[in-house]
Scaffold this active site. Sequence first.
Site, PDB file in Angstrom:
ATOM      1  CB  CYS A 169      -0.976  -0.030   1.175  1.00 13.81           C
ATOM      2  SG  CYS A 169      -0.216   0.048   2.804  1.00 13.81           S
TER       3      CYS A 169
ATOM      4  CG  ASP B 264      -5.459   5.652   2.745  1.00 11.76           C
ATOM      5  OD1 ASP B 264      -5.392   5.145   3.884  1.00 11.76           O
ATOM      6  OD2 ASP B 264      -4.652   6.492   2.316  1.00 11.76           O
TER       7      ASP B 264
ATOM      8  CB  CYS C 144      -3.633   1.651   7.168  1.00 12.14           C
ATOM      9  SG  CYS C 144      -3.294   3.157   8.112  1.00 12.14           S
ATOM     10  NE  ARG C 145      -4.529   1.506   1.857  1.00 15.57           N
ATOM     11  CZ  ARG C 145      -4.345   2.267   0.802  1.00 15.57           C
ATOM     12  NH1 ARG C 145      -5.214   2.220  -0.195  1.00 15.57           N
ATOM     13  NH2 ARG C 145      -3.297   3.066   0.719  1.00 15.57           N
ATOM     14  CB  SER C 146       0.261  -3.468   2.832  1.00 14.52           C
ATOM     15  OG  SER C 146       1.106  -2.550   3.467  1.00 14.52           O
TER      16      SER C 146
ATOM     17  CG  ASN D 145       4.444  -1.736   5.123  1.00 17.81           C
ATOM     18  OD1 ASN D 145       5.576  -2.046   5.461  1.00 17.81           O
ATOM     19  ND2 ASN D 145       3.471  -2.622   5.110  1.00 17.81           N
TER      20      ASN D 145
HETATM   21  P1  4NP Z   1      -1.777   2.814   4.148  1.00 17.75           P
HETATM   22  O1  4NP Z   1      -2.393   4.172   4.758  1.00 17.75           O
HETATM   23  O2  4NP Z   1      -1.225   3.184   2.778  1.00 17.75           O
HETATM   24  O3  4NP Z   1      -2.929   1.905   4.091  1.00 17.75           O
HETATM   25  O4  4NP Z   1      -0.682   2.384   5.109  1.00 17.75           O
HETATM   26  C1  4NP Z   1      -1.716   5.388   4.786  1.00 17.75           C
HETATM   27  C2  4NP Z   1      -0.701   5.572   5.682  1.00 17.75           C
HETATM   28  C3  4NP Z   1      -0.063   6.810   5.732  1.00 17.75           C
HETATM   29  C4  4NP Z   1      -0.422   7.823   4.869  1.00 17.75           C
HETATM   30  C5  4NP Z   1      -1.440   7.609   3.949  1.00 17.75           C
HETATM   31  C6  4NP Z   1      -2.081   6.396   3.909  1.00 17.75           C
HETATM   32  N1  4NP Z   1       0.223   9.076   4.932  1.00 17.75           N
HETATM   33  O5  4NP Z   1      -0.174   9.976   4.174  1.00 17.75           O
HETATM   34  O6  4NP Z   1       1.176   9.224   5.707  1.00 17.75           O
END
Ligand code: 4NP
Length: 154
Positions: free
Chosen positions: A7, A121, A12-14, A10
């Site tokens: 994702c 997200d 939340c989702r992945s 790294n």
């Molecule tokens: P992820 O979520 O891609 O599912 O881990 C996010 C984590 C951090 C950010 C955006 C989405 N960020 O903008 O820092």
Amino acid sequence: MKILMVCLGNICRSPLAEGILRKHLESLNLPHSIDSAGTINFHSGSAPDPRAIEVAADNGIDISGLSARQVNKMDFEKFDFIFAMDRNNYKDLTSLSTREQQKRIYLFLDFAGLGQKDVPDPYYGNKKQFEEVFELLDHASLQVSAKLLKNNSL
Ligand code: 4NP
């Protein structure tokens, strides 16, 4: 088989997808190694988001020990399946890899037979969004693990 979930951050989702797909592959006794990574390095070294850890724990999965890292070029050689959580992640991954390596990169929900859709997200959401992402990933992972089992026995 070696699987990488990807994702943006790294956190939340992945990491959720890693923990959930691992559970499904283990329940099918399908030999595997699974990891996750982000397309950005902003959260490298961080544990998953506390909300992701909590939702996973509510469902009996411990992802608290995972640590974020950024995708690197070696990943495109090392993994048999690289699953992007959304279309932006997919685009970023394909722009970093060769044509041959691109054959191993898939949009996760598409591979699961759910259409060319993104795992939303949840970063700017609340616990409810994390719970919805968990349910979606769990449903998709059930489909994906069955498909990988079938591929493996062909
Ligand atoms: P992820 O979520 O891609 O599912 O881990 C996010 C984590 C951090 C950010 C955006 C989405 N960020 O903008 O820092």
